[in-house]
Scaffold this active site. Structure first.
Site, PDB file in Angstrom:
ATOM      1  N   ASP A   1      42.034 -14.420  40.687  1.00 58.32           N
ATOM      2  CA  ASP A   1      43.226 -14.740  40.907  1.00 58.32           C
ATOM      3  C   ASP A   1      44.049 -14.995  39.482  1.00 58.32           C
ATOM      4  O   ASP A   1      45.067 -14.600  39.147  1.00 58.32           O
ATOM      5  CB  ASP A   1      43.619 -15.965  41.381  1.00 58.32           C
ATOM      6  CG  ASP A   1      43.109 -15.832  43.089  1.00 58.32           C
ATOM      7  OD1 ASP A   1      43.432 -14.881  43.908  1.00 58.32           O
ATOM      8  OD2 ASP A   1      42.109 -16.554  43.585  1.00 58.32           O
ATOM      9  N   CYS A   2      43.088 -15.540  38.344  1.00 64.31           N
ATOM     10  CA  CYS A   2      43.799 -15.785  37.199  1.00 64.31           C
ATOM     11  C   CYS A   2      43.943 -14.505  36.353  1.00 64.31           C
ATOM     12  O   CYS A   2      44.829 -14.154  35.950  1.00 64.31           O
ATOM     13  CB  CYS A   2      42.721 -16.592  36.362  1.00 64.31           C
ATOM     14  SG  CYS A   2      43.280 -16.994  34.661  1.00 64.31           S
TER      15      CYS A   2
END
Length: 474
Positions: free
Chosen positions: A260-261
């Site tokens: 996600d990052c």
């Protein structure tokens, strides 16, 4: 819509729960560990985490997701309400909850529960996607992306769109700027395809073939396969030579949420006008730092957003970093110098220094300080540029500029555990060594690549310029 265009995240929000504890014995009735709970944390996961990460720098982020009337959906609304703008699809069912039980920081078991079906989007969702500056699809296999697929297809025609796929999710829309499967997802998505190497094909060549095949299948401009410590492999439709973007360092920590990052950083960089290759470089570095800081379970991610205040000295970040690392029992490492022209000797020193502890802070001589030390004509590079180059290195966590001729004063504020210098110094010759003893710090000398120096580079450049000038005159 008025004002700057937002970054829009579309996808499936989960509620992540981490139950942490210690396990020192087995249950008497089964060979299972008994976990004595020490902490229980809940926070948004999936698209919720991606949206929160995209909004960390104050960016305007709209999250399009499906939420219901259940308590877990309410918990997500409370956590995200001050960070992003929520545009909700109705959720027919309950929000998925992913519970990890960890002992000594390592997962023992994961429990999944809940789930539902997203409903139809309203006009606000359509308008948000039509006016997006960039779009990220965080697909966790719950089909929120499928519910707004026509709007995503339209968005991909006029705005950068990044799709983080899931083997059980919806296929990316044609025209995606980048699709970002991880290694396991790439294998699963290509399973059974003609010529696929299968689970045993872990070579870069095998992943290059998978990435190119997926780019062709999805009609995407590029597929970036994330390979953990090896970095990211960027492939294009039709094959060709892939680009490998290595990780800046081996990150030891919780990898939960790293994807996600990575995706959130990629789409934000594209929104800022970076090329895909540049965006991926930034995303690889951010994901490594995210893992090293504790991943999605890092409590600092979910502290209340800071209230905007007056501008402050950027160097304060270095001192705050040192305090945070010390507070959790880590080792603060610092080094210093002019770093006028960063060369291979500098890089080797910084990489070695970073491995000594848990963070590396560079104390950088100001322009006036360099001139006093090196003479007229130096520095060749102004301090703002020198600081920016250093801060962009994966081995450097923070930079602080000092005006004095020596760094003793700034070291007194930083109070590092280790002070590193390179070259042919001896520890006894370092004036900083005595300063560090005041708080129990240690000065050390690391090996330095011979023959590499800014002065030598400048002389070679001057000689080359003189030769070129004579040649042009002749």
């Amino acid at each position: 819509m008025t004002g700057p265009k937002p970054l829009v995240v579309v996808g499936d929000v989960l509620l992540d729960e981490d139950i942490e504890g210690v396990a020192t014995r087995l249950a008497p009735d089964a060979p299972a560990p008994v976990v004595d709970v020490t902490a229980d944390r809940r926070h948004p996961g999936g698209a919720g985490l991606a949206a929160a990460l995209a909004a960390r720098d104050g960016r305007d982020v709209v999250l399009v997701t499906a939420l219901g009337d259940d308590p877990d959906s309410e918990a997500v609304r409370r956590e995200l309400g001050d960070r992003v703008r929520l545009l909700e699809l109705p959720l027919h069912g309950t929000l998925p909850v992913k519970t990890r039980v960890l002992a000594g920081g390592r997962p023992v078991v994961r429990i999944d529960r809940g789930g539902g079906t997203p409903g139809e989007p309203d006009d606000a969702v359509r308008e948000a996607l039509a006016g997006a500056h960039a779009v990220l699809v965080a697909d966790y296999g719950r089909h929120t992306a499928g519910a707004v697929r026509p709007q995503l297809e339209d968005a991909a025609r006029h705005t950068p769109l990044v799709w983080d796929p899931h083997p059980k999710g919806d296929p990316p829309v044609p025209g995606a700027r980048l699709v970002t499967p991880n290694a396991a997802e790439a294998v699963a998505l290509c399973a059974g395809a003609p010529g696929d190497a299968g689970a045993s094909g872990a070579s870069l060549g095998a992943f290059a073939e998978r990435g190119a095949e997926l780019a062709e299948r999805w009609r995407a401009a590029g597929v970036a396969v994330t390979l953990g410590d090896r970095g990211v492999l960027l492939t294009r439709p039709g094959g060709g030579t892939p680009m490998l973007i290595p990780a800046p360092f081996r990150a030891e920590g919780d990898p939960c949420g790293a994807g996600d990052c990575f995706a959130a950083t990629t789409v934000a960089a594209l929104a800022d006008g970076l090329l895909p290759e540049e965006a991926l470089q930034r995303a690889v570095a951010e994901a490594a730092a995210f893992v090293a800081a504790g991943g999605a379970g890092n409590p600092d991610l979910w502290r209340a957003p800071a209230v905007p205040g007056p501008a402050r000295d950027p160097a304060a970040d270095a001192f705050e970093l040192a305090e945070r690392v010390r507070a959790r029992g880590g080792t603060v490492v610092a080094t210093g110098g002019c770093f006028d022209l960063v060369h291979a000797g500098h890089i080797g020193l910084l990489e070695s220094a970073r491995r000594v502890g848990d963070c590396l802070i560079v104390c950088l001589n100001s322009d006036a300080s360099v001139t006093r030390r090196k003479g007229a004509g130096r520095p060749l590079t102004p301090v703002a540029d020198r600081a920016r180059v250093l801060a962009a290195l994966g081995s450097v966590d923070a930079v602080v500029v000092f005006e004095e001729d020596t760094p003793e004063a700034v070291l007194g504020r930083l109070r590092p555990d280790v002070w590193v210098k390179g070259g042919d110094y001896s520890v006894q010759e370092l004036p900083e060594a005595e300063v560090l003893r005041a708080w129990g710090g240690q000065a050390v000398v690391l090996p330095y690549l011979d023959g590499r120096s800014t002065t030598a580079l400048a002389r070679r450049a001057a000689r080359a310029a003189a030769v070129a000038l004579r040649a042009s005159d002749g």
